[in-house]
Motif scaffolding. Structure first.
Motif, short mmCIF file in Angstrom:
data_model
loop_
_atom_site.label_atom_id
_atom_site.label_comp_id
_atom_site.label_asym_id
_atom_site.label_seq_id
_atom_site.Cartn_x
_atom_site.Cartn_y
_atom_site.Cartn_z
N ILE A 153 5.60 -6.95 13.04
CA ILE A 153 5.44 -6.78 11.59
C ILE A 153 4.46 -5.64 11.31
O ILE A 153 4.69 -4.80 10.43
CB ILE A 153 4.93 -8.08 10.95
CG1 ILE A 153 5.97 -9.19 11.06
CG2 ILE A 153 4.56 -7.85 9.49
CD1 ILE A 153 7.18 -9.00 10.21
N PHE A 154 3.37 -5.61 12.07
CA PHE A 154 2.37 -4.54 11.90
C PHE A 154 2.97 -3.17 12.19
O PHE A 154 2.72 -2.21 11.45
CB PHE A 154 1.19 -4.81 12.84
CG PHE A 154 0.13 -3.73 12.80
CD1 PHE A 154 -0.67 -3.57 11.69
CD2 PHE A 154 -0.04 -2.88 13.89
CE1 PHE A 154 -1.65 -2.58 11.65
CE2 PHE A 154 -1.00 -1.88 13.85
CZ PHE A 154 -1.81 -1.73 12.74
N VAL A 155 3.78 -3.08 13.24
CA VAL A 155 4.45 -1.82 13.60
C VAL A 155 5.38 -1.37 12.47
O VAL A 155 5.41 -0.19 12.09
CB VAL A 155 5.23 -1.96 14.92
CG1 VAL A 155 6.14 -0.76 15.16
CG2 VAL A 155 4.26 -2.11 16.08
N LEU A 156 6.14 -2.31 11.92
CA LEU A 156 7.05 -1.98 10.83
C LEU A 156 6.28 -1.56 9.57
O LEU A 156 6.73 -0.70 8.82
CB LEU A 156 7.96 -3.18 10.52
CG LEU A 156 8.99 -3.53 11.60
CD1 LEU A 156 9.72 -4.80 11.22
CD2 LEU A 156 9.97 -2.40 11.81
N LEU A 157 5.13 -2.18 9.36
CA LEU A 157 4.30 -1.79 8.22
C LEU A 157 3.82 -0.34 8.35
O LEU A 157 3.75 0.39 7.36
CB LEU A 157 3.10 -2.73 8.10
CG LEU A 157 3.39 -4.12 7.53
CD1 LEU A 157 2.15 -5.00 7.62
CD2 LEU A 157 3.89 -4.04 6.10
N ILE A 158 3.49 0.06 9.58
CA ILE A 158 3.11 1.46 9.80
C ILE A 158 4.28 2.37 9.44
O ILE A 158 4.13 3.40 8.78
CB ILE A 158 2.71 1.68 11.27
CG1 ILE A 158 1.42 0.92 11.60
CG2 ILE A 158 2.51 3.18 11.56
CD1 ILE A 158 1.02 0.99 13.05
N GLY A 159 5.49 1.96 9.90
CA GLY A 159 6.68 2.76 9.61
C GLY A 159 6.96 2.88 8.13
O GLY A 159 7.43 3.92 7.66
N LEU A 160 6.67 1.82 7.38
CA LEU A 160 6.94 1.84 5.94
C LEU A 160 5.82 2.45 5.12
O LEU A 160 6.06 2.97 4.02
CB LEU A 160 7.19 0.41 5.45
CG LEU A 160 8.50 -0.25 5.85
CD1 LEU A 160 8.49 -1.72 5.48
CD2 LEU A 160 9.68 0.45 5.21
N SER A 161 4.60 2.41 5.65
CA SER A 161 3.44 2.83 4.85
C SER A 161 3.53 4.30 4.44
O SER A 161 3.24 4.65 3.29
CB SER A 161 2.15 2.58 5.62
OG SER A 161 2.16 3.31 6.85
N GLY A 162 3.90 5.16 5.39
CA GLY A 162 4.02 6.58 5.06
C GLY A 162 5.05 6.83 3.98
O GLY A 162 4.84 7.62 3.05
N LYS A 163 6.18 6.12 4.08
CA LYS A 163 7.25 6.26 3.09
C LYS A 163 6.79 5.77 1.72
O LYS A 163 7.07 6.39 0.69
CB LYS A 163 8.48 5.47 3.55
CG LYS A 163 9.61 5.40 2.54
CD LYS A 163 10.17 6.77 2.19
CE LYS A 163 11.34 6.65 1.22
NZ LYS A 163 11.80 7.98 0.77
N VAL A 164 6.07 4.65 1.70
CA VAL A 164 5.58 4.09 0.43
C VAL A 164 4.61 5.07 -0.23
O VAL A 164 4.74 5.38 -1.43
CB VAL A 164 4.88 2.73 0.68
CG1 VAL A 164 4.13 2.28 -0.57
CG2 VAL A 164 5.92 1.69 1.05
#
Length: 377
Positions: free
Chosen positions: A46-57
């Motif tokens: 979940i943390f890894v996916l949050l990193i992936g989404l954070s830049g996009k957000v």
């Protein structure tokens, strides 16, 4: 207009997925009680996916004037994803705890993240524009995509292999179907993500850069769906992470039984199954039968595999099918369905019952009894 609407929907889905993932991760960090029910690798995923989404957000919100470095930041998660999926699958199916040796699987991801930092994020805008003008950045992006597809694909394959090896091993330990639907669906979803990523990469190599560039944002949508998928199961069925029974497996080398001992035990096992009918227990384990027989688990495994030619799963379900056929000839059969009778015989899964019945008799239950009724008439 349609493209703008789809982009808006995609952004909203990304925001929602990010908030849900952040909520889940904070619960894991702040609640010791909840932490016990969540696999640590799942929390890290979940943390890894949050990193992936954070830049996009942040990029979509206009932070830092939508600087390209925000998207580059999301790439930190690219090679941490596959290894975490593999370690999560292995820890759940093999009941393995976190060890220092596991950290070796994160070396490619850390090396990749360091390259992203040094090559894409730290250089000045002038250096980045100069590299873009010569096509260097484009080649670097192609190389990064290739590495990402390859490394994550390898780890997905290893995860799937762990699942298949688990199925082979568990059938010599338990007599019933385990509820592995979550793991199977999870790996299907991850595999679909990697397939889409691969198709986009091949599309860009063929010269259709705009198609790849327009479709790339949808990968963030897929990441969002993975987060929602994980949270859905984590909320409604936390037991999906704890379905494997405690099983200790040892080698045959520990068995000192002679050939005559094995023949004697074979007869005793048959007598035990016919008289005490332990197979009526729908959650019967091999260890329980071994204890009834007065031998250890490896010795029973050797007896089944060498003297009977079946694994534990096949052997127990063989007796359940025989019990089912006998029950079908009684008055009780008139009050129950086929699966109702199968449950009386010890089955806990309709699929397992149908497969076992067909494997033993060569036909389906309904066809078998129709044929036998016709023969009797």
């Amino acid at each position: 207009m349609l493209l703008k609407m789809m982009q808006t929907i995609l952004n909203q889905l990304t925001y929602f997925g990010f908030s849900q993932g952040l909520f889940f991760f904070l619960i894991y960090i702040l609640s010791p009680a909840k932490r016990k029910n969540v696999n640590p690798y799942m929390a890290f995923l979940i943390f890894v996916l949050l990193i992936g989404l954070s830049g996009k957000v942040l990029h979509s919100m206009g932070v830092w004037n939508q600087n390209f470095r925000l998207i580059a930041f999301s790439e930190f998660s690219a090679l941490l994803f596959g290894s975490t999926v593999y370690l999560f699958t292995r820890s759940v199916l093999n009941k393995r705890k976190i060890s220092r040796q596991d950290l070796i699987h994160y070396i490619p991801g850390l090396a990749y993240s360091l390259f992203i930092l040094v090559y894409f994020m730290l250089p000045s805008d002038e250096i980045s524009r100069a590299r873009a003008a010569t096509g260097e950045i484009k080649r670097a992006i192609f190389a990064c995509h290739a590495i990402g597809v390859l490394v994550n694909g390898i780890y997905w394959y290893l995860s799937w292999k762990v699942l298949q090896d688990f199925y082979k091993r568990i059938r010599n330990e338990v007599s019933y179907e385990l509820h592995t639907a979550f793991i199977v669906r999870f790996l299907y979803v991850v595999g679909a993500c990697l397939l889409i990523w691969t198709i986009l990469y091949i599309t860009s190599l063929l010269g259709y850069d705009m198609i790849e560039r327009n479709a790339r944002p949808y990968i963030w949508g897929i990441l969002t769906l993975i987060i929602l998928f994980i949270n859905y199961y984590g909320i409604i069925s936390p037991q999906v992470f704890h379905f494997v029974p405690d099983i200790t497996s040892k080698k045959y080398a520990q068995s000192k039984l002679t050939v005559s001992d094995m023949e004697r035990l074979k007869q005793e096992l048959d007598t035990l199954m016919q008289e005490k009918k332990p197979y009526l227990n729908s959650k019967l384990l091999k260890a329980e039968v071994a204890q009834m027989l007065g031998i250890n688990n490896p010795e029973l495994a050797r007896l089944l595999n060498e003297n009977i030619g079946m694994n534990f799963f096949e052997y127990v379900n063989y007796y359940r099918i025989k019990e089912f056929i006998n029950l079908a000839k009684t008055e009780k059969a008139k009050q129950l369905t086929f699966f109702g009778l199968a449950q009386e015989a010890g089955f806990n899964s309709k699929t397992t019952f149908n497969k076992s019945f067909k494997k033993l008799t060569g036909t389906s239950p309904s066809a078998y009894f129709n044929q036998n009724t016709y023969d009797e008439n």
